[in-house]
Design an enzyme around this catalytic site. Sequence first.
Site, PDB file in Angstrom:
ATOM      1  N   GLU A   6      54.640  25.741  93.281  1.00 54.01           N
ATOM      2  CA  GLU A   6      53.913  26.203  92.169  1.00 54.01           C
ATOM      3  C   GLU A   6      52.671  25.644  91.904  1.00 54.01           C
ATOM      4  OE1 GLU A   6      53.153  25.323  88.411  1.00 54.01           O
ATOM      5  OE2 GLU A   6      55.117  24.313  88.423  1.00 54.01           O
ATOM      6  N   CYS A  33      50.033  24.150  83.446  1.00 52.64           N
ATOM      7  CA  CYS A  33      49.908  24.882  84.437  1.00 52.64           C
ATOM      8  C   CYS A  33      50.502  26.614  84.012  1.00 52.64           C
ATOM      9  CB  CYS A  33      51.325  24.882  85.722  1.00 52.64           C
ATOM     10  SG  CYS A  33      52.675  24.177  84.924  1.00 52.64           S
TER      11      CYS A  33
END
Length: 671
Positions: free
Chosen positions: A258, A297
């Site tokens: 990720e 993120c």
Amino acid sequence: MGLQQVESFVAGEWVKPGAGARAIASAITGEVIAEAGNNALNTGAMLDYAVNVGGPSLRAMTFHDRARMLKALAMYLSERKQALYDLSFLTGATQSDHLIDVDGGIGTMFVFASKGRREMPDGQVYLDGDLEMLSRNGTFQGMHVCTPLQGVAVHINAFNFPVWGMLEKLAPTILAGVPAIVKPATTTCYVTELAVKMMLESGILPKGALQFVAGGLGDMLDRLGAQDAVAFTGSADTALKLRSNPVFMRNSVRFASEQDSLNASILGPDAGPGTAEFDLFVKEVSREMTTKAGQKCTAIRRIIAPEGVVQPVIEALSARLAKTVIGDPREEGTRMGALVSEGQKRDVLEKAALIGSEAERVFGSDDLPMDGKGGFVNPMLFHCADPDKAERVHDTEAFGPVSTVMGYRDLDHAVALANRGGGSLVTSLITRDGDVARQVVLGAGAWHGRVYINNADSMKESTGHGSPMPHMVHGGPGRAGGGEELGGVRGVKHYMQRTAVQGSPDILTAIGQKWVPGAAEIEGPAHPFTRRFGDLAIGETIHTKAREVTMEDIEHFANFTGDTFYAHMDEEAAKRNPFFPGRVAHGYLLLSFAAGLFVEPNEGPVLANTGLDGLRFMKPVEAGHSIAARLTVKHKTPRNDEYGEVRWHVTLTNQDGDMVAEYELLTMVAY
Ligand code: NDP
């Protein structure tokens, strides 16, 4: 005060930093506050401890046992979260940032604890999907089972969420039954260390279930094998380095990543200035830019608005950003704290300059807040006038409070711009128009792990563009890493092997602890409704006597309930219907008769009928036909201290032995 020595937890022992330790600075002042890392980490002992001590203990438990542990851990942490907040300020995070990191992490554990109890069995095997009929007579069938990996999960986390980052990976891993070695980013590992110390001192986890590395992993990754999994969050460069490890490729080590993501938010064509949606858009974008000082993120990096609305968006956003109070996160009133380090500050300023080569800065000054000390920067808003030609605005992730506004001509153009990120964790869309939403999901879905759609109807209860929910998939294609985390039980499956199992109904019943039609029927010592939860055996069955269904029954039921549908009342009309030979009994009449046939009327351990699943009517029943029921204990799930759910498999057959209905009956039964 001396430097904080951030320790690693290695094979049951806390180990102090040693040769190769790295210095860690406060995000607020830039002063060195701690050190972490030890080149002499005994990685072999760690893996051995996880695989040979932690794994077997975890696998001996059921999913429910492990879910209960998660709940206990979440409660334990929750009672001690102030200490985590206090320490987290040094990472530059504000109190509202802590709510995302600390409370968000604990909340994620609670959700997995609850899903583990509600959606997974109190057993060791998770059945994935339905039975597959592989033979004409049903003597050979198939199912898919998930069992825990027998290795270790290595979690490598990013600096921005020292607590949530750990717990969101740990919860599904522990629920799966796999031991974990957690390696947070060194810059903020002192916060993670405290959370790990709390969890270990609680004594809730079995030995070997959790180990911790502050600093580098040494040669650990080169020692991983076929039953191990690595879950990574961080930069694309590190992800590439890790995923190309030949050991991972040779041993098929599971690797989930990720990473960087150029997330976007699209303002729908219907959501112009003056609408509630426009205000909502401005609020969400500015919040995403400034929460965690943009070190998320999922933060919105690209703001995609109709061309005609670009100017109002810039004005409204600038006005809002101007109110951002930047400062020491410990001080009340501070809305945005610092980036995690001076290094990150330099990186963000460099990346912003790169974006500035293609876009004009419309908000944010060059002067650094707090006299240039620590990791403080101003929010920066850019406007890119030609987003089709531009490249940097679509591929440069400035990991701070930096975002670029760009205009779109029509919805296809908006979708194309969103997709220019090359794969993202989340794209949001603010619209009231279902067709717009559908078009965006069709055009952009494949490029984004999550599409978050919000409008005035949902805004009060919406969870926010930037918040990954434990129930929903988190991860994204392409640039976002191609990984997937969370997503309820989906997230747990990442740490289990799915195996196709084929065999006879008896064999499949024994493995899955769910009765498979065709498996042996057990005759119990008494009516099953008189037997307590713990005494009932999977497969315990009763066959009722038959009952004739008469025309009087059908008419009585029709008039009593008001269901005088023509198929039950009008012979000629029923005949014209392709499904019926003439007037037939109501399906619900058959169910009611079935209950009358199998029920045991006296007060007993059956407390309530809580539902009915998978009901199918296969063959009509006419007046003069008769029906009989078979009732079998299919599956048992404990619910609380007093009772558990018993799922019964029920079939109704007619006088010729043909099946007329099939369903699963749910009851709560006392222990
Ligand atoms: P990194 O990729 O450098 O670090 C992420 C994690 O990987 C850290 O725990 C780091 O440990 C570890 N790591 C680094 N190199 C190795 C290696 N060779 N072997 C094993 N582990 C390794 O990212 P940063 O945290 O430094 O952030 C850099 C950039 O990444 C940010 O500016 C941002 O652009 C992006 N990022 C993206 C995030 C996202 O969620 N999408 C989150 C955070 C950052 P250590 O700290 O000890 O080096």
